[in-house]
Motif scaffolding. Structure first.
Motif, mmCIF file in Angstrom:
data_model
loop_
_atom_site.group_PDB
_atom_site.id
_atom_site.type_symbol
_atom_site.label_atom_id
_atom_site.label_comp_id
_atom_site.label_asym_id
_atom_site.label_seq_id
_atom_site.Cartn_x
_atom_site.Cartn_y
_atom_site.Cartn_z
ATOM 1 N N ALA A 45 -7.074 -7.185 1.798
ATOM 2 C CA ALA A 45 -8.288 -7.999 1.694
ATOM 3 C C ALA A 45 -9.191 -7.775 2.904
ATOM 4 C CB ALA A 45 -7.918 -9.478 1.560
ATOM 5 N N ALA A 46 -8.607 -7.757 4.079
ATOM 6 C CA ALA A 46 -9.401 -7.556 5.293
ATOM 7 C C ALA A 46 -10.029 -6.167 5.341
ATOM 8 C CB ALA A 46 -8.530 -7.774 6.528
ATOM 9 N N ALA A 47 -9.301 -5.164 4.857
ATOM 10 C CA ALA A 47 -9.793 -3.788 4.868
ATOM 11 C C ALA A 47 -10.667 -3.479 3.651
ATOM 12 C CB ALA A 47 -8.618 -2.810 4.922
ATOM 13 N N ARG A 48 -10.750 -4.427 2.722
ATOM 14 C CA ARG A 48 -11.514 -4.228 1.483
ATOM 15 C C ARG A 48 -11.116 -2.942 0.767
ATOM 16 N NH1 ARG A 48 -16.968 -6.405 4.138
ATOM 17 N NH2 ARG A 48 -16.538 -8.601 3.775
ATOM 18 N N THR A 49 -9.813 -2.841 0.554
ATOM 19 C CA THR A 49 -9.258 -1.678 -0.133
ATOM 20 C C THR A 49 -8.281 -2.150 -1.197
ATOM 21 O OG1 THR A 49 -8.174 0.471 0.170
ATOM 22 C CG2 THR A 49 -7.352 -1.339 1.521
ATOM 23 N N GLY A 50 -8.010 -1.293 -2.143
ATOM 24 C CA GLY A 50 -7.073 -1.626 -3.208
ATOM 25 C C GLY A 50 -5.734 -0.948 -3.069
ATOM 26 N N ARG A 51 -5.529 -0.224 -1.947
ATOM 27 C CA ARG A 51 -4.261 0.479 -1.770
ATOM 28 C C ARG A 51 -3.938 0.607 -0.285
ATOM 29 N NH1 ARG A 51 -7.680 5.169 -3.750
ATOM 30 N NH2 ARG A 51 -8.431 6.108 -1.835
ATOM 31 N N LEU A 52 -2.642 0.755 -0.017
ATOM 32 C CA LEU A 52 -2.144 0.982 1.341
ATOM 33 C C LEU A 52 -1.139 2.117 1.315
ATOM 34 C CD1 LEU A 52 -1.330 -2.690 2.437
ATOM 35 C CD2 LEU A 52 -3.296 -1.321 3.173
ATOM 36 N N VAL A 53 -1.230 3.001 2.286
ATOM 37 C CA VAL A 53 -0.212 4.029 2.483
ATOM 38 C C VAL A 53 0.908 3.377 3.287
ATOM 39 C CG1 VAL A 53 0.310 6.240 3.586
ATOM 40 C CG2 VAL A 53 -1.868 5.917 2.388
ATOM 41 N N VAL A 54 2.131 3.544 2.824
ATOM 42 C CA VAL A 54 3.284 2.915 3.463
ATOM 43 C C VAL A 54 4.073 3.982 4.221
ATOM 44 C CG1 VAL A 54 5.367 1.537 3.097
ATOM 45 C CG2 VAL A 54 3.382 1.218 1.596
ATOM 46 N N CYS A 55 4.392 3.686 5.484
ATOM 47 C CA CYS A 55 5.131 4.621 6.343
ATOM 48 C C CYS A 55 6.388 3.948 6.869
ATOM 49 C CB CYS A 55 4.258 5.059 7.515
ATOM 50 S SG CYS A 55 2.746 5.897 7.006
ATOM 51 N N LEU A 64 3.040 4.577 -1.543
ATOM 52 C CA LEU A 64 1.724 3.966 -1.602
ATOM 53 C C LEU A 64 1.836 2.747 -2.504
ATOM 54 C CD1 LEU A 64 -1.512 5.852 -1.805
ATOM 55 C CD2 LEU A 64 -1.120 4.163 -3.570
ATOM 56 N N VAL A 65 1.193 1.658 -2.123
ATOM 57 C CA VAL A 65 1.183 0.459 -2.957
ATOM 58 C C VAL A 65 -0.258 0.073 -3.249
ATOM 59 C CG1 VAL A 65 3.419 -0.459 -2.214
ATOM 60 C CG2 VAL A 65 1.369 -1.060 -0.940
ATOM 61 N N THR A 66 -0.457 -0.534 -4.409
ATOM 62 C CA THR A 66 -1.778 -0.994 -4.807
ATOM 63 C C THR A 66 -1.802 -2.521 -4.852
ATOM 64 O OG1 THR A 66 -1.285 -1.016 -7.165
ATOM 65 C CG2 THR A 66 -2.115 1.068 -6.232
ATOM 66 N N ARG A 67 -3.004 -3.063 -4.839
ATOM 67 C CA ARG A 67 -3.171 -4.511 -4.917
ATOM 68 C C ARG A 67 -2.559 -5.035 -6.219
ATOM 69 N NH1 ARG A 67 -8.669 -5.330 -4.133
ATOM 70 N NH2 ARG A 67 -8.256 -5.649 -1.937
ATOM 71 N N THR A 68 -2.745 -4.312 -7.303
ATOM 72 C CA THR A 68 -2.199 -4.725 -8.601
ATOM 73 C C THR A 68 -0.683 -4.811 -8.549
ATOM 74 O OG1 THR A 68 -4.081 -3.685 -9.708
ATOM 75 C CG2 THR A 68 -2.130 -4.141 -11.054
ATOM 76 N N GLU A 69 -0.039 -3.794 -7.954
ATOM 77 C CA GLU A 69 1.429 -3.798 -7.845
ATOM 78 C C GLU A 69 1.909 -4.970 -6.996
ATOM 79 O OE1 GLU A 69 2.396 0.978 -8.028
ATOM 80 O OE2 GLU A 69 1.804 0.090 -6.116
ATOM 81 N N LEU A 70 1.251 -5.201 -5.869
ATOM 82 C CA LEU A 70 1.676 -6.280 -4.977
ATOM 83 C C LEU A 70 1.462 -7.649 -5.610
ATOM 84 C CD1 LEU A 70 0.477 -5.013 -1.487
ATOM 85 C CD2 LEU A 70 2.743 -4.848 -2.519
ATOM 86 N N ALA A 71 0.349 -7.818 -6.315
ATOM 87 C CA ALA A 71 0.099 -9.096 -6.985
ATOM 88 C C ALA A 71 1.149 -9.359 -8.060
ATOM 89 C CB ALA A 71 -1.303 -9.103 -7.581
ATOM 90 N N ALA A 72 1.553 -8.320 -8.786
ATOM 91 C CA ALA A 72 2.589 -8.482 -9.808
ATOM 92 C C ALA A 72 3.917 -8.890 -9.181
ATOM 93 C CB ALA A 72 2.749 -7.188 -10.604
ATOM 94 N N VAL A 73 4.263 -8.299 -8.043
ATOM 95 C CA VAL A 73 5.505 -8.663 -7.348
ATOM 96 C C VAL A 73 5.420 -10.111 -6.876
ATOM 97 C CG1 VAL A 73 6.870 -8.251 -5.267
ATOM 98 C CG2 VAL A 73 6.098 -6.322 -6.645
#
Length: 134
Positions: A45-55, A64-73
């Motif tokens: 939300a702060a970065a105004r993006t719909g995805r994050l690269v996970v390391c 990689l995770v998306t806002r949709t995937e995280l909201a579903a979880v």
């Protein structure tokens, strides 16, 4: 992180023969896999993006995770505040190298039903992402 520079291309070049390095988008925010789902959603939300690269702890891209995937979880009945990104990452082997052709990347993305595919270097560091156009 070092981004790969795109090469000039001719207007008549077949776009499917171009490489991932030539067409990838910036990787965007990168977060550690021990981050909670709630914190990851706040970062998005702060970065105004719909995805994050996970390391992982060593800075290697693990997915990689998306806002949709995280909201579903978060909205599932099994969710607790102890769920970490590493717990929900899907296909860990879905990455492209900078020299992967767009034809190869598109085939892999459609086969695995991925909308976005991380591009990583030989050490596993995220360089960018490829997204299927709709």
């Amino acid at each position: 992180m070092t981004l790969v520079q795109t090469q000039p291309r001719s207007a008549d070049a077949d776009p499917m023969h171009r490489t991932a390095a030539e067409v990838m988008d910036a990787a965007g925010p990168q977060v550690c896999d021990d981050m909670s789902v709630e914190v990851a959603l706040a970062v998005m939300a702060a970065a105004r993006t719909g995805r994050l690269v996970v390391c992982d702890q060593d800075g290697q891209c693990t997915g990689l995770v998306t806002r949709t995937e995280l909201a579903a979880v978060r909205d599932s009945s099994d969710y607790t505040d102890r769920v970490r990104l590493r717990d929900i990452l899907g296909d860990h082997g879905s990455f492209a190298s900078p020299v992967t052709t767009m034809a190869e990347a598109e085939h892999a993305m459609r086969t695995r039903r991925l909308g976005v595919l991380p591009v990583v270097d030989e050490q596993g560091s995220a360089l960018g992402v490829l997204a299927l156009s709709r």
